[in-house]
Motif scaffolding. Structure first.
Motif, PDB file in Angstrom:
ATOM      1  N   MET A   9       1.285  -1.472  -0.347  1.00 28.58           N
ATOM      2  CA  MET A   9       0.332  -0.099  -0.362  1.00 28.58           C
ATOM      3  C   MET A   9       0.286   0.896   0.035  1.00 28.58           C
ATOM      4  SD  MET A   9      -3.348   0.952   2.217  1.00 28.58           S
ATOM      5  CE  MET A   9      -2.655   0.901   3.808  1.00 28.58           C
ATOM      6  N   GLU A  10       0.648   2.197  -0.600  1.00 27.03           N
ATOM      7  CA  GLU A  10       1.302   4.088  -0.821  1.00 27.03           C
ATOM      8  C   GLU A  10       0.983   4.222   0.709  1.00 27.03           C
ATOM      9  OE1 GLU A  10       1.625   7.518  -2.994  1.00 27.03           O
ATOM     10  OE2 GLU A  10      -1.143   6.574  -3.070  1.00 27.03           O
ATOM     11  N   ARG A  11       2.171   4.715   0.849  1.00 22.95           N
ATOM     12  CA  ARG A  11       2.151   4.991   2.179  1.00 22.95           C
ATOM     13  C   ARG A  11       1.753   7.056   2.138  1.00 22.95           C
ATOM     14  NH1 ARG A  11       4.242   7.842   6.343  1.00 22.95           N
ATOM     15  NH2 ARG A  11       6.126   8.231   6.639  1.00 22.95           N
ATOM     16  N   LYS A  12       0.811   7.340   3.071  1.00 23.71           N
ATOM     17  CA  LYS A  12       0.528   8.753   2.997  1.00 23.71           C
ATOM     18  C   LYS A  12       0.851   9.630   3.449  1.00 23.71           C
ATOM     19  CE  LYS A  12      -3.437   7.763   1.073  1.00 23.71           C
ATOM     20  NZ  LYS A  12      -4.338   7.942  -0.119  1.00 23.71           N
ATOM     21  N   ILE A  13       1.300  10.925   3.396  1.00 23.03           N
ATOM     22  CA  ILE A  13       1.687  11.773   3.420  1.00 23.03           C
ATOM     23  C   ILE A  13       0.819  12.009   4.858  1.00 23.03           C
ATOM     24  CG2 ILE A  13       3.238  14.073   3.973  1.00 23.03           C
ATOM     25  CD1 ILE A  13       3.397  13.091   0.256  1.00 23.03           C
ATOM     26  N   LYS A  14       1.290  12.032   6.141  1.00 22.61           N
ATOM     27  CA  LYS A  14       0.088  12.994   7.449  1.00 22.61           C
ATOM     28  C   LYS A  14       1.629  14.371   7.530  1.00 22.61           C
ATOM     29  CE  LYS A  14      -1.960  10.754  10.812  1.00 22.61           C
ATOM     30  NZ  LYS A  14      -1.748   9.497  11.685  1.00 22.61           N
ATOM     31  N   VAL A  15       0.449  15.231   8.094  1.00 24.62           N
ATOM     32  CA  VAL A  15       0.999  16.654   8.574  1.00 24.62           C
ATOM     33  C   VAL A  15      -0.210  17.292   9.521  1.00 24.62           C
ATOM     34  CG1 VAL A  15       1.336  19.241   7.087  1.00 24.62           C
ATOM     35  CG2 VAL A  15       1.151  16.875   5.576  1.00 24.62           C
ATOM     36  N   LEU A  16       0.206  17.996   9.620  1.00 26.26           N
ATOM     37  CA  LEU A  16      -0.267  18.422  11.538  1.00 26.26           C
ATOM     38  C   LEU A  16      -0.295  19.639  10.746  1.00 26.26           C
ATOM     39  CD1 LEU A  16      -1.219  19.076  13.950  1.00 26.26           C
ATOM     40  CD2 LEU A  16       1.362  18.835  14.691  1.00 26.26           C
ATOM     41  N   VAL A  17      -1.971  20.210  10.123  1.00 24.24           N
ATOM     42  CA  VAL A  17      -1.266  21.613  10.350  1.00 24.24           C
ATOM     43  C   VAL A  17      -2.007  22.412  11.659  1.00 24.24           C
ATOM     44  CG1 VAL A  17      -2.703  23.564   9.220  1.00 24.24           C
ATOM     45  CG2 VAL A  17      -2.078  21.466   8.010  1.00 24.24           C
ATOM     46  N   ILE A  36       2.084   2.712  16.171  1.00 23.72           N
ATOM     47  CA  ILE A  36       1.210   2.392  15.598  1.00 23.72           C
ATOM     48  C   ILE A  36       1.702   3.184  13.802  1.00 23.72           C
ATOM     49  CG2 ILE A  36      -1.544   4.075  15.416  1.00 23.72           C
ATOM     50  CD1 ILE A  36      -0.945   4.236  18.150  1.00 23.72           C
ATOM     51  N   THR A  37       2.270   3.392  13.624  1.00 22.86           N
ATOM     52  CA  THR A  37       2.118   3.823  12.256  1.00 22.86           C
ATOM     53  C   THR A  37       2.348   2.232  11.435  1.00 22.86           C
ATOM     54  OG1 THR A  37       3.018   6.234  12.833  1.00 22.86           O
ATOM     55  CG2 THR A  37       3.526   5.359  10.138  1.00 22.86           C
ATOM     56  N   LEU A  38       3.176   1.967  12.055  1.00 19.83           N
ATOM     57  CA  LEU A  38       4.114   0.591  11.421  1.00 19.83           C
ATOM     58  C   LEU A  38       2.260  -0.889  11.367  1.00 19.83           C
ATOM     59  CD1 LEU A  38       6.783  -0.599  13.299  1.00 19.83           C
ATOM     60  CD2 LEU A  38       6.790   0.468  10.988  1.00 19.83           C
ATOM     61  N   VAL A  39       1.579  -0.425  11.879  1.00 18.87           N
ATOM     62  CA  VAL A  39       0.435  -1.178  11.595  1.00 18.87           C
ATOM     63  C   VAL A  39      -0.701  -0.944  11.118  1.00 18.87           C
ATOM     64  CG1 VAL A  39       1.063  -2.873  13.676  1.00 18.87           C
ATOM     65  CG2 VAL A  39      -0.798  -0.601  14.167  1.00 18.87           C
ATOM     66  N   ASP A  40      -1.025   0.571  11.272  1.00 18.97           N
ATOM     67  CA  ASP A  40      -1.867   1.929  10.477  1.00 18.97           C
ATOM     68  C   ASP A  40      -1.381   1.890   8.815  1.00 18.97           C
ATOM     69  OD1 ASP A  40      -3.742   3.411  10.047  1.00 18.97           O
ATOM     70  OD2 ASP A  40      -2.691   5.175  10.548  1.00 18.97           O
ATOM     71  N   ASN A  41      -0.232   1.436   8.680  1.00 21.64           N
ATOM     72  CA  ASN A  41       0.428   1.232   7.651  1.00 21.64           C
ATOM     73  C   ASN A  41       0.494  -0.401   6.518  1.00 21.64           C
ATOM     74  OD1 ASN A  41       0.304   4.349   6.836  1.00 21.64           O
ATOM     75  ND2 ASN A  41       2.789   3.987   7.790  1.00 21.64           N
ATOM     76  N   GLU A  42      -0.240  -0.856   7.873  1.00 22.88           N
ATOM     77  CA  GLU A  42      -0.185  -2.307   7.484  1.00 22.88           C
ATOM     78  C   GLU A  42       1.193  -2.607   6.767  1.00 22.88           C
ATOM     79  OE1 GLU A  42      -3.538  -4.084   5.524  1.00 22.88           O
ATOM     80  OE2 GLU A  42      -4.716  -2.564   6.209  1.00 22.88           O
ATOM     81  N   THR A  43       2.503  -2.658   7.366  1.00 20.50           N
ATOM     82  CA  THR A  43       3.421  -3.039   6.725  1.00 20.50           C
ATOM     83  C   THR A  43       4.432  -4.027   7.678  1.00 20.50           C
ATOM     84  OG1 THR A  43       4.416  -1.935   8.786  1.00 20.50           O
ATOM     85  CG2 THR A  43       4.653  -1.015   6.867  1.00 20.50           C
ATOM     86  N   LYS A  44       4.891  -5.194   7.085  1.00 20.05           N
ATOM     87  CA  LYS A  44       5.131  -5.922   7.670  1.00 20.05           C
ATOM     88  C   LYS A  44       5.969  -6.119   9.035  1.00 20.05           C
ATOM     89  CE  LYS A  44       8.941  -7.955   5.593  1.00 20.05           C
ATOM     90  NZ  LYS A  44      10.318  -8.488   4.331  1.00 20.05           N
ATOM     91  N   GLU A  45       6.694  -5.137   9.054  1.00 16.71           N
ATOM     92  CA  GLU A  45       7.454  -5.024  10.545  1.00 16.71           C
ATOM     93  C   GLU A  45       5.657  -5.261  11.840  1.00 16.71           C
ATOM     94  OE1 GLU A  45       8.403  -2.835   8.011  1.00 16.71           O
ATOM     95  OE2 GLU A  45      10.452  -2.787   8.199  1.00 16.71           O
ATOM     96  N   SER A  61      -7.069  -1.656   9.562  1.00 18.29           N
ATOM     97  CA  SER A  61      -5.843  -1.665  10.939  1.00 18.29           C
ATOM     98  C   SER A  61      -6.040  -1.156  11.873  1.00 18.29           C
ATOM     99  CB  SER A  61      -4.438  -0.977  10.270  1.00 18.29           C
ATOM    100  OG  SER A  61      -5.485   0.623   9.714  1.00 18.29           O
ATOM    101  N   THR A  62      -7.242  -0.674  12.031  1.00 21.04           N
ATOM    102  CA  THR A  62      -7.690  -0.275  13.543  1.00 21.04           C
ATOM    103  C   THR A  62      -7.667  -0.974  14.782  1.00 21.04           C
ATOM    104  OG1 THR A  62      -9.713   0.938  12.469  1.00 21.04           O
ATOM    105  CG2 THR A  62      -9.592   1.477  14.422  1.00 21.04           C
ATOM    106  N   GLU A  63      -8.473  -2.728  14.489  1.00 19.16           N
ATOM    107  CA  GLU A  63      -8.066  -3.514  14.851  1.00 19.16           C
ATOM    108  C   GLU A  63      -7.029  -3.648  15.459  1.00 19.16           C
ATOM    109  OE1 GLU A  63     -10.176  -5.717  17.239  1.00 19.16           O
ATOM    110  OE2 GLU A  63      -8.632  -7.025  17.883  1.00 19.16           O
ATOM    111  N   ASN A  64      -6.049  -3.760  14.572  1.00 18.96           N
ATOM    112  CA  ASN A  64      -4.586  -3.490  15.265  1.00 18.96           C
ATOM    113  C   ASN A  64      -4.059  -2.560  15.957  1.00 18.96           C
ATOM    114  OD1 ASN A  64      -4.284  -6.361  13.866  1.00 18.96           O
ATOM    115  ND2 ASN A  64      -3.074  -5.441  12.029  1.00 18.96           N
TER     116      ASN A  64
END
Ligand code: GTP
Ligand code: MG
Lengths: 134, 318
Positions: A1-9, B22-31, B126-129
């Motif tokens: 999956m393409e990673r989204k850019i996350k920005v705080l404004v 959390i970012t790792l699981v939110d992006n559904e990465t292997k790690e 990925s919310t459950e994760n």
């Protein structure tokens, strides 16, 4: 999956309207980014806490009040203290050229003056992301 | 990646690490997957509370009030707010923090905004994760806010232990239409903005619908009028939550919910693996697609070709 850019404004300081911040937030979202929007009166402490908890890639501050020489360095310092200086800090507002140069020397990213196009900001963020987060 | 160190830091309540995992699981990465596999046993069963309801009814404002109460009572409280991604641009504006001043007042509160991404109107897969990472972190209570449109309110029921459905006096007219979905899933119904007209008429109406649905009086969802803005009747809501939690534990309802949840998750993961391997087979036959062969026949051929042993590799290709 393409990673989204996350920005705080965020909109620090006491002056009372956040139109500029809202415009940029929705432009970034329209460009496919995920934007955390926190509204008015954000202190540097809150901004950095949000940036860390949300694990954003970049923080964009809209400053009109003239407090840029205190707020930007403070946010930078707090990010560093939390070992998150990898997060890009950029911004917009009415900032004199000398100040801009000084802030950029400290490690602040690009600062967009009045009249900048939202496209410039989008391109800048995409480019930064490509170089630093891929 | 130094997993052990990540775990150690999580246990020390290091939030920078928590956010990164959390970012790792939110992006559904292997790690991310590896992390959850390895440390699943480290999690505690946090009490998960879902808050759902139509857009703008004041879910975040109400949550802000609940956070204050729960943060004083428990060691660690977390909030996950899910907002829809645009199906056209893939982008999202995550604005729930705007109404949650109290997350900054209490150091034991962690808040994370999540975009629903691919899942149509529903919760991010990925919310459950993410909730599992928070449980490894060791949080006591997790609030999950979702906008109740379409699928997401059903999803929130599946990943939480107790669901608070939030309505407003103006919801009166549309309850009839919502009945099928939203009336089914609430364990507690809140009529927020009860500082406005008609609030009590609507709560009586909701009560009458619920009384018809439930036989067991103890389990009939309570209906509570509150005003998040004026902080009216919030303590009553808190004590109802605690009360229901006790009943759920006593009756084994939470245990059962967790069991169902685990099964569903396995099903979800398997389905995801299968779809990926099917897509791979489809790519292989794409070139020699004979327009006179029935889709059934093609499917049977694909089924024969799937190498079940390689499913895990496909999963890891992400
Ligand atoms: N009169 C009144 N207004 C309220 C009350 N609670 C929230 N509001 C207002 O309702 C609006 C929406 O509040 P939110 O808390 O953002 O609602 P939400 O349900 O989280 O909204 P989404 O996340 O966008 O679906 C805001 O303007 C609040 O100030 C209340 O008890 N009474
Ligand atoms: Mg909200």
């Amino acid at each position: 999956m393409e990673r989204k850019i996350k920005v705080l404004v965020a909109k620090p300081g006491l002056d009372g309207h956040d139109r500029g911040a809202k415009v940029i937030a929705s432009a970034l979202s329209d460009a496919g980014m995920e934007v955390i929007y926190t509204g008015l009166h954000q202190t540097p402490e809150k901004i950095v806490k949000t940036a860390i908890d949300e694990d954003v890639d970049a923080v964009g501050l809209s400053i009109l009040s003239g407090a840029h020489m205190t707020i930007f360095p403070k946010v930078l310092k707090l990010l560093k203290e939390n070992k998150r200086e990898d997060i890009l800090l950029f911004g917009g507002g009415i900032i004199p050229k000398e100040d801009m140069e000084e802030l950029e020397k400290m490690g602040v990213g690009k600062l967009f003056g009045p009249g900048s196009q939202t496209k410039e900001v989008i391109d800048y963020l995409r480019d930064w992301f490509e170089k630093n987060r891929k | 990646m130094d997993f052990e160190n990540f775990l150690k830091k999580l246990k020390e309540k290091d939030r920078v690490t928590l956010s990164k995992v959390i970012t790792l699981v939110d992006n559904e990465t292997k790690e991310g997957v590896e992390f959850l596999k390895k440390f699943y046993k480290e999690r505690k069963d946090s009490f998960r509370i879902g808050i759902t309801g139509p857009p703008g009814v004041g879910k975040s404002t109400l949550l802000n009030k609940l956070i204050e109460r729960f943060a004083k009572k428990y060691d660690s409280v977390s909030v996950v707010a899910v907002d829809p991604s645009s199906p056209f641009t893939g982008g999202a504006i995550l604005g729930d923090r705007l109404r949650m001043e109290n997350i900054y007042k209490f150091d034991n509160v962690y808040m994370r905004s999540v975009a629903s991404r691919g899942s149509l109107g529903g919760l991010s897969s990925s919310t459950e994760n993410i909730l599992q990472v928070l449980e490894i972190f060791g949080t006591d209570v997790i609030f999950v806010e979702t906008v109740g449109v379409g699928q997401s309110e059903l999803d929130v029921m599946e990943i939480t232990d107790l669901v608070i459905v939030t309505l407003v006096p103006e919801s009166g007219d549309s309850i009839q239409a919502m009945k099928a979905g939203i009336m089914e899933i609430g364990d507690i119904f809140v009529i927020n903005k009860s500082d406005r007209e008609d609030a009590y008429r609507v709560s009586e109406y909701v009560k009458s619908i619920l009384q018809m649905k439930y036989q067991d009086k103890e389990l009939t969802p309570p209906v509570i009028n509150v005003s998040a803005k004026n902080d009216t009747n919030i303590d009553e809501l808190v004590s109802r939550i605690e009360n229901l939690k006790e009943i759920f534990i006593q009756k084994g309802i939470i245990e059962r919910k967790r069991e169902i949840r685990r099964k569903k998750e396995v099903r979800e993961i398997l389905r995801d693996m299968f779809i990926k391997s099917i897509d791979r087979e489809l790519k292989i036959i794409e070139n020699k697609n004979d327009k006179d062969v029935s889709p059934y026949e093609i499917s049977e051929k694909i089924l024969k070709n799937i190498d079940f042993k390689s499913l895990e590799d496909i999963w890891k290709e992400r």
